[in-house]
Design a protein around this motif. Sequence first.
Motif, PDB file in Angstrom:
ATOM      1  N   CYS B 346     -52.000  44.095 -75.148  1.00 56.86           N
ATOM      2  CA  CYS B 346     -52.114  42.958 -75.391  1.00 56.86           C
ATOM      3  C   CYS B 346     -51.003  42.782 -76.148  1.00 56.86           C
ATOM      4  N   GLN B 347     -50.869  41.027 -75.756  1.00 54.29           N
ATOM      5  CA  GLN B 347     -49.685  40.876 -76.089  1.00 54.29           C
ATOM      6  C   GLN B 347     -49.259  38.697 -76.418  1.00 54.29           C
ATOM      7  N   PRO B 348     -48.664  38.852 -77.299  1.00 53.23           N
ATOM      8  CA  PRO B 348     -48.142  37.855 -78.416  1.00 53.23           C
ATOM      9  C   PRO B 348     -48.144  36.758 -77.524  1.00 53.23           C
ATOM     10  N   VAL B 349     -48.901  35.513 -78.118  1.00 52.44           N
ATOM     11  CA  VAL B 349     -48.526  33.869 -77.279  1.00 52.44           C
ATOM     12  C   VAL B 349     -48.014  33.051 -78.661  1.00 52.44           C
ATOM     13  N   ILE B 350     -47.432  32.992 -78.708  1.00 53.58           N
ATOM     14  CA  ILE B 350     -46.873  31.653 -80.039  1.00 53.58           C
ATOM     15  C   ILE B 350     -47.207  30.308 -79.435  1.00 53.58           C
ATOM     16  N   THR B 351     -48.148  29.463 -79.482  1.00 56.91           N
ATOM     17  CA  THR B 351     -48.415  27.986 -78.950  1.00 56.91           C
ATOM     18  C   THR B 351     -48.293  26.973 -80.784  1.00 56.91           C
ATOM     19  N   CYS B 352     -49.268  25.869 -80.470  1.00 59.67           N
ATOM     20  CA  CYS B 352     -49.074  25.129 -81.428  1.00 59.67           C
ATOM     21  C   CYS B 352     -50.360  24.256 -81.122  1.00 59.67           C
ATOM     22  N   SER B 353     -50.650  23.699 -82.610  1.00 52.69           N
ATOM     23  CA  SER B 353     -52.058  23.116 -82.762  1.00 52.69           C
ATOM     24  C   SER B 353     -52.101  21.073 -81.858  1.00 52.69           C
ATOM     25  N   ARG B 354     -52.997  21.400 -80.832  1.00 56.69           N
ATOM     26  CA  ARG B 354     -53.280  20.058 -79.947  1.00 56.69           C
ATOM     27  C   ARG B 354     -53.448  19.035 -81.231  1.00 56.69           C
ATOM     28  N   GLU B 355     -54.186  19.321 -81.852  1.00 62.68           N
ATOM     29  CA  GLU B 355     -54.118  18.291 -82.666  1.00 62.68           C
ATOM     30  C   GLU B 355     -53.585  17.676 -83.319  1.00 62.68           C
ATOM     31  N   ASN B 356     -51.967  18.788 -83.566  1.00 67.12           N
ATOM     32  CA  ASN B 356     -50.878  17.675 -84.136  1.00 67.12           C
ATOM     33  C   ASN B 356     -49.842  17.326 -82.708  1.00 67.12           C
ATOM     34  N   ILE B 357     -49.923  18.289 -81.760  1.00 66.01           N
ATOM     35  CA  ILE B 357     -48.531  18.204 -80.667  1.00 66.01           C
ATOM     36  C   ILE B 357     -48.820  18.625 -79.660  1.00 66.01           C
ATOM     37  N   LYS B 358     -48.998  17.904 -78.503  1.00 65.54           N
ATOM     38  CA  LYS B 358     -49.339  18.751 -77.081  1.00 65.54           C
ATOM     39  C   LYS B 358     -47.890  19.720 -76.710  1.00 65.54           C
ATOM     40  N   PHE B 359     -47.837  21.195 -76.907  1.00 67.42           N
ATOM     41  CA  PHE B 359     -47.157  22.176 -76.470  1.00 67.42           C
ATOM     42  C   PHE B 359     -46.329  21.621 -74.695  1.00 67.42           C
ATOM     43  N   ASP B 360     -45.464  20.969 -75.103  1.00 69.47           N
ATOM     44  CA  ASP B 360     -44.645  21.285 -73.913  1.00 69.47           C
ATOM     45  C   ASP B 360     -43.638  22.051 -72.986  1.00 69.47           C
ATOM     46  N   GLY B 361     -43.701  23.102 -71.938  1.00 71.38           N
ATOM     47  CA  GLY B 361     -43.446  23.718 -71.477  1.00 71.38           C
ATOM     48  C   GLY B 361     -42.655  23.692 -70.486  1.00 71.38           C
ATOM     49  N   SER B 362     -42.227  22.526 -70.415  1.00 73.00           N
ATOM     50  CA  SER B 362     -41.404  22.221 -69.797  1.00 73.00           C
ATOM     51  C   SER B 362     -39.549  21.894 -70.115  1.00 73.00           C
ATOM     52  N   PHE B 363     -40.025  21.569 -72.020  1.00 77.56           N
ATOM     53  CA  PHE B 363     -38.437  21.982 -73.030  1.00 77.56           C
ATOM     54  C   PHE B 363     -38.752  22.767 -73.706  1.00 77.56           C
ATOM     55  N   ASP B 364     -37.594  23.846 -73.730  1.00 79.32           N
ATOM     56  CA  ASP B 364     -37.878  24.310 -74.663  1.00 79.32           C
ATOM     57  C   ASP B 364     -37.370  24.615 -75.822  1.00 79.32           C
ATOM     58  N   SER B 365     -38.317  23.643 -76.508  1.00 78.57           N
ATOM     59  CA  SER B 365     -37.933  23.153 -77.766  1.00 78.57           C
ATOM     60  C   SER B 365     -39.053  23.973 -78.871  1.00 78.57           C
ATOM     61  N   TRP B 366     -37.995  25.564 -79.714  1.00 82.94           N
ATOM     62  CA  TRP B 366     -38.827  25.836 -80.359  1.00 82.94           C
ATOM     63  C   TRP B 366     -40.037  25.864 -81.654  1.00 82.94           C
ATOM     64  N   ALA B 367     -39.339  24.313 -81.451  1.00 83.33           N
ATOM     65  CA  ALA B 367     -39.987  23.460 -82.429  1.00 83.33           C
ATOM     66  C   ALA B 367     -42.012  22.947 -82.030  1.00 83.33           C
ATOM     67  N   PHE B 368     -41.614  23.688 -80.768  1.00 85.26           N
ATOM     68  CA  PHE B 368     -43.549  23.713 -80.430  1.00 85.26           C
ATOM     69  C   PHE B 368     -44.037  24.945 -80.809  1.00 85.26           C
ATOM     70  N   LEU B 369     -43.212  25.345 -81.308  1.00 91.61           N
ATOM     71  CA  LEU B 369     -43.455  27.637 -81.535  1.00 91.61           C
ATOM     72  C   LEU B 369     -44.871  27.633 -83.067  1.00 91.61           C
ATOM     73  N   ASP B 370     -45.337  27.352 -83.410  1.00 91.30           N
ATOM     74  CA  ASP B 370     -45.737  27.414 -84.514  1.00 91.30           C
ATOM     75  C   ASP B 370     -46.488  28.491 -84.866  1.00 91.30           C
ATOM     76  N   ASP B 371     -48.026  28.948 -84.242  1.00 90.56           N
ATOM     77  CA  ASP B 371     -48.139  30.251 -84.380  1.00 90.56           C
ATOM     78  C   ASP B 371     -48.566  31.233 -83.216  1.00 90.56           C
ATOM     79  N   TYR B 372     -49.171  32.581 -84.154  1.00 96.40           N
ATOM     80  CA  TYR B 372     -49.500  33.229 -82.883  1.00 96.40           C
ATOM     81  C   TYR B 372     -50.913  33.166 -83.568  1.00 96.40           C
ATOM     82  N   VAL B 373     -51.384  33.779 -81.187  1.00 98.36           N
ATOM     83  CA  VAL B 373     -52.658  34.580 -80.608  1.00 98.36           C
ATOM     84  C   VAL B 373     -51.820  35.891 -79.839  1.00 98.36           C
ATOM     85  N   LEU B 374     -53.355  36.240 -79.892  1.00 93.40           N
ATOM     86  CA  LEU B 374     -52.968  37.690 -79.185  1.00 93.40           C
ATOM     87  C   LEU B 374     -53.522  37.312 -77.613  1.00 93.40           C
TER      88      LEU B 374
END
Lengths: 646, 654
Positions: B346-374
Amino acid sequence: MKKSLLCTLLLIVAFIPSAKSQHADLYNSLKSKFQDDPAVFIERSEQLSILIQGDSLAVTSDVSEDMLHLKDQADAFATGRVYGSHFNQVKDIKAKTLVWEKSRFREMNVSDFKKNSDRDAGIFYDDSYYYSFDYPSVARGNRTQLKYRSIVKDVRFIPGYIFSSYLPQAKTTYTVKTTKHVTLEYRVVNDPQQVVKFRKFEKGGFQYYEWTTSDVAARENEDSSPSIRYYAPHLICYVKSFETSKGKVNVLSGLNDLYQWYYSFVRDLNQEPSTALKEIADKIKREHKSELDVVRAVYYWVQDNIQYVAFEEGMRGLIPHTGQYVYGKRYGDCKDMANLIVALLKAADIKAYHTWIGTRDLPYKYSEVPTPLVDNHMIATYIDSNDQYYFLDATSDHTPFGLPSSMIQGKEALIGFDKERYEVRIVPVMDKEINTVSDSISIYIDENSSNQLIGTGTTRLTGYPKVFGAYELDRAEKDNVKKYVTRLIGKGSNKFYLDKFNLRNLDERDLPTRIDYNFRIGDYFQKIGSEIYLNLNLSKDYYNAEVNTSLRKTPREEDYKYAQDEYCDFLIPTGYELSYLPPDAKFENDVLGIHLDYEQKGNHILLSKKIYRNFLLLMPGDFERWNDGIKQLSEIYKESIILKKK
Amino acid sequence: MKLVQGICLLFFSIIVGTSFAIDHKPYEWEKDRTRYSLNDGDNALNELILKQHTQYDYVLEDNKFLMYSTIHRIIYVNNSEAIQKHNRIVISMNNTLELVDLKARAITRDGKAVFFDQSNLKEIKDEETGDSFKIFAIEGIELGSEIEYYFTRKMSASIFDRVFMQFDVPVKENSIMLTCPGHLKFDFRSYYNFPAMKEEVQSGLNVYHAAMQDVPALKTESFSYYSANRKRVDFKLAYNTARSETRLYTWDEAARTFYKILMTTTKDDEKALDKFVRSIGDDPAQPIEERIKRIENKIKTDIQVNKERSEEKVTQLASILKYKIASHQGMTSLFLNVFDRLKINCQPVITCSRENIKFDGSFDSWAFLDDYVLYFPATKGFLEPYVFELRYPLIQPDFTAQQGLFIEPIASGDTKSATSSIGIIPPTEYDVNIDNLDIDIAFNDDMSKNLIRQKREFGGYNASFFTPYYDLMSSSQRTNMIEDIIKQTAPDASIKDWKANRLTGPLSNNFQVDVSFQSGHFLEKAGKRVLFKVGELIGRQIEMYRDDERATTIENEFNRKYDRVLRVHLPDGYAVKNLDDLTLRIAYQDRDLTPFIFKSDYVMNGNVLEIRIEEFYKEIFAPLSRYEDFRKVVNAAADFNKITLVLEKEGLKN
């Protein structure tokens, strides 16, 4: 001797049921009584101590709760909250979970209590607060227990007690512990079945007044219910007076005591009007001739220029700011605005009076309960030379002069004239004829598009519909205004298109708001072969709005009495004639009235419809009469006219 | 932002140790100023932001890495709602050491300024969330006033942050500036056509800035999320050239940091974990999905989630298992460690709500890291560790169709570490999220009422409103729920009997209700004919109005499917005059694919009219240019609502 002692001990042990079976018995008995409920209060109790200290009264309240969890996933009850405020300081909170482990309870104490500001949507800054905490290990079969003490700062603020809760309660006890030198007034209301038992006793030199209930079901929440104080059994209790060595001290022995206290909050306000207030007052006086017009203009000035922003902080929750202060800030709460009206009118040499009043959330009367429980609001009152009373509530931006705000209709107002004199007067409930929506439309079938109706219309709002509508029609964003207009006048189906609209008299508080509009409705009627079926009831207000009498227990509350008037003029398309006209209908009783008249006039079909709703509270006893009318109306709504090709 | 907040303190050391120290120059407004001169169009508006300026000044003070954050706003307010919206100011004091400066004034139409009296500044504190605020109301506002305020907070430095540059009110001029010591370099990303940040060096400081004139208001639109579509600037500290040229705070570093936080345990934790794992009753012989569901059920039943707190008590496993309360991070850690024990990859994944922000993987700002899923590589399924209502493989829909930081553990000896990759968390398939209807409709003798049996099955997200709560409800709550469901279709329904249950087997999250009721709602009279409003049997559908100014792309909450079968048992001797109205087909074509469709058709079997409707939404996104086509599909269901069949007794003559 030794032997017999041992025997007795053994005997006792044999008769004491084991902890295990005790717990199981309690669980099973409560589970069988409250099968559906997620948890039950084994006991909820509160003891209020009112004791004489020197020449005043010290009041503390000890609250305790013991809850048994009856279902898995007791998530919702794992969080605890204890509320306090400046007048009701919370101390010594103790909370714990009793975790059932095989044959005994293990105690787990809560150690972390977090203090939070308790913010109310309507109040900007509030000194009330709550402590939040989590009970550990909340699960089926476990118990959670809470104890705390409240210091009631002023004996006048004893809240009374409501004998029902969001969960069922096996046992509830409310006790007042005091001495014979304290004269208590008490009354249980809304208890026709007498579920609340009372006894009074003496113990250790104290007087005890005790109210108990057992096996009370959980309270159910229903839509549009009035506040629970209208129907839930509860205790009203207050101190009339007490004896000290120096003699008798009146607390709330009658309305005069309450008034004297309230009067002390406003006595020193508005001594001399400031230059700024005087200037406004003089300007208004120059522009208006009669005294009534000046009062109206002052009221509207405060409505227009002072924003409602409330700061509740200690005694400031009771004492208004001076007129000058509020004028400078351009904001204030209800009492600030009421006092500014009084101050401005005083600067114009016109008398108006501070007036205490409860909104309709509070079912009490000054004449019956002379305590602060009765009110939560302040307005100003002006009395003209014909003895006509004007209740001026400037917190409501759009309320026309002469109309009290809807939330104080039917309530007692305590009008303060001076140090000695005051009057209790009932704010009238506005008749349905004052609060109207009338809608008049002309429609025809679009000849270019086979399935579209085209129309023009005019809607007029008076009284509270005008006031309530004004908030929506005065929105900062134009799109929101259009959305509201569509909601207000939309008819036929969700294929109603508002092509254009024109708003008039929105700011003219003394004239009806008028909306002229053009619209289209797609797919509304059926055209089959040589016939057209068209239901002229484009709006179906109250359609199937019956009260489900098998489920509903509480009264239904409305903001105001109300009458609506609809008129539809339909142009028969060329080449068609009327082949069926639905019957007229009439229904009337004291809660609801309906009139429907169809008429053919040349090549026009006219439908005139009037509906009124004549109550603020629809009591369970009235449900059937309401339903009778609604059933008829819903049937009438199903009738279409039929047109046939000539 | 919660995840990152907890770990920011770790970063001070790498900044400190350099010798730069430049005094912060306080921000100031124009002391006496005249009002803005507005053109007639602007003057007639109800509200208009004349100036919006955001400034971050990073400094080293007393060996601490701090920032001065300033917000300056001027708003023209010309109606009472606009005044009410802008007259109350709330300043968040989170991460704030000191409110260094605050000034506010209202300038009336005739140019008179009323200044804010600082003694009316109040403070609000929430120990539960750790939030605190300073609040005040602007004084002396009249219709047509300009409200102006600015405040500067001295704060612990944000290594990553986000500034929104667009509001629901138009902005005349919106600007942003960031200054920092010359050895630090920030990276920026502007979104939705906000201008890119320009870089300059001014007296030893790096100065970054951007501005935009006449930023239009962003409106709330249907099938779109407001916040995620706002113009904004994201930024991060990227280099400390005094130390090295290596990029700071990369995704790999994030993976290592968060993995360590989640997997670090003490001896007590291990002991408690062993005991807990034994109590689960896991059977490795079972299919892996069954094992995952069992473990999830055990943890989510036993442990309560406190989403506000973050102290040790709710993050350390031993304490979580003792008190049965966990924070978001604590729940994630517990799940991961349990799966680790039971050798379920099982691996952790960190993301954020698409309602608030589209996660932009091409910009490594940790401000995208809001919530965990597994994430479970073996099943490609996801699990949401701290939401009770959602069960494997469903996670919050706003975490799907969204990128995430996938953290892959690597073990070298006893040390646990991790690497990262950016991947997409896929949305659930359309045929999981069902809301299906199977309805039999008969008529009573005098054609005044229908006797209806409605079977409705909810699946996926549609079932998550019911399935998790049903067992907890009281019988009166259940009755009310059924009433509510049926009255969406037939407001006058009188219910004869009903059944409701969650399905068993592979569709065990699905929820089914089976209700028999009587209603007159679908029948209207037109003389001797009967108008049967068959279209309303599918429940009232939304109508999307045409909006010529639509600005944002189409975005669905989740994919979904509606299968509906209506069997109308026509009374003897009656015929339907307009059966062909029942045939509809509105499809959105994308080359040879059909992502969105509504179609309905019918067959007659003896006196039974069987109507079949198929409606689905297979894609989350659709381009703005195809808005009209999408709208037609959505509205087709509303069009079906209008279908009224005319029933006529055979041989009837008018």
